[in-house]
Design an enzyme around this catalytic site. Structure first.
Site, PDB file in Angstrom:
ATOM      1  N   ASP A   1     -35.772 -36.689  25.896  1.00 58.71           N
ATOM      2  CA  ASP A   1     -35.995 -38.089  26.263  1.00 58.71           C
ATOM      3  C   ASP A   1     -37.057 -38.191  27.356  1.00 58.71           C
ATOM      4  OD1 ASP A   1     -33.821 -38.651  24.532  1.00 58.71           O
ATOM      5  OD2 ASP A   1     -32.425 -38.203  26.146  1.00 58.71           O
TER       6      ASP A   1
ATOM      7  N   THR B   1     -33.800 -33.680  28.238  1.00 59.04           N
ATOM      8  CA  THR B   1     -35.189 -33.200  28.364  1.00 59.04           C
ATOM      9  C   THR B   1     -36.094 -33.791  27.271  1.00 59.04           C
ATOM     10  OG1 THR B   1     -34.474 -31.195  27.228  1.00 59.04           O
ATOM     11  CG2 THR B   1     -34.754 -31.043  29.609  1.00 59.04           C
TER      12      THR B   1
END
Length: 314
Positions: A229, A227
């Site tokens: 990233d 998440t």
């Protein structure tokens, strides 16, 4: 105008983390993405088993050399995430410096992944490299509260503390700072997480103003991987589309996250069955299924604009 991103992150064969989390959403939004995979693993390390290879600093240099020899090392953006050794990070710094020299308007988006909830999950000798070399080069920085505290040496207990920490980070380099998650209490209750952002907008006369915002994000009771990233990639995309409007960029970024996470948890709970905890495989982000939400997110989280400076508060 073609917009090209160099993304240096991890890769997994199965699932979504690192480059797998960033590439598809960026491509959907019209960006060309060149990926260098800092690791290649079978899956993320939250599974019972994982296997794979790690790219060394020397191998990173070789890959970059190939791009350079063909004279195709022109980029508008660089995106970096998790890095676990100093020599690799030092080479990343060298590459960014070289690319910024070639294109002074290049934007570097850095997620300084070091730890969370008071614990570091990278070697401690990475901190000085981030502090002294990486952050000064970055234009957009997306630390969580713990990482922001590590970088500035300041604790965040109040909203004013958070604003001061973001100002300190501005002084270190980046014009845009987003604290992706904090432990601050939300005005909307304990089912919400507080994120804050600050953008320095430089005026033609050389002075600058700050736009500071605060978001209350609905919490989801599950552990997702990839998440952070996705957040950094979406912030890159939406700040590109809304360059001097951090409020809109963050609303769109957080709304994409919300739709992807909601679709993922709904699927995972269904697959796990009544009363069973979803497995890491079932909790892999439903990225492809969220294509329409990534392209055009319905805004579900509104950002509040904070007062210009903490000392002006009543």
């Amino acid at each position: 105008m073609e917009c090209r991103v160099l993304s240096i992150q991890s890769h997994v064969v199965r699932g979504y983390v690192g480059n797998k989390s960033a590439t598809f959403p960026l491509q959907v939004l019209g960006f060309e993405v060149d990926s260098i995979n800092s690791v290649q693993f079978s899956n993320h390390t939250g599974y019972a088993h994982w296997k794979g290879q790690v790219l060394t600093a020397e191998e990173l240099n070789v890959l970059y050399d190939g791009i350079k020899l063909n004279k195709v090392n022109q980029y508008n953006y660089i995106l970096t995430g998790y890095s676990r050794d100093t020599s690799f990070l030092e080479v990343v710094v060298d590459i960014i410096q070289e690319l910024k020299k070639a294109n002074p308007s290049l934007v570097y988006v850095c997620d300084p992944v070091m730890g969370d909830q008071g614990a570091m999950y990278v070697p401690e000798n990475l901190l000085p490299v981030y502090k002294n070399k990486v952050v000064p080069l970055s234009d957009i920085l997306t630390p969580n509260q713990f990482e922001a505290e590590l970088l500035t040496g300041r604790k965040i207990n109040t909203e004013d503390d958070a604003v001061q920490v973001m100002d300190l980070l501005h002084e270190m380099g980046p014009d845009t700072v987003v604290l992706t998650s904090t432990d601050l209490p939300s005005r909307q209750g304990d089912q919400f997480l507080v994120a804050l952002g600050s953008q320095k907008i430089r005026k033609p006369d050389g002075t600058s103003t700050n736009q500071r915002i605060c978001l209350d994000i609905p919490k989801v009771d599950a552990v997702f991987v990839g998440t952070g990233d996705l957040f950094a990639a979406m912030l890159l995309a939406w700040t590109h589309h809304h360059p001097n409007d951090l409020k809109t960029a963050c609303e769109k970024t957080v709304s994409v996250m919300h739709h992807v996470i909601k679709r993922t948890i709904t699927y995972a709970v269904e697959m796990a069955g009544p009363g069973k905890k979803p497995s890491p495989a079932q909790l892999e982000l439903r990225m492809v299924q969220s294509k329409a939400d990534i392209e055009n997110p319905a805004i579900v989280v509104e950002a509040n604009v904070l007062d210009k400076s903490p000392d002006q508060k009543q």
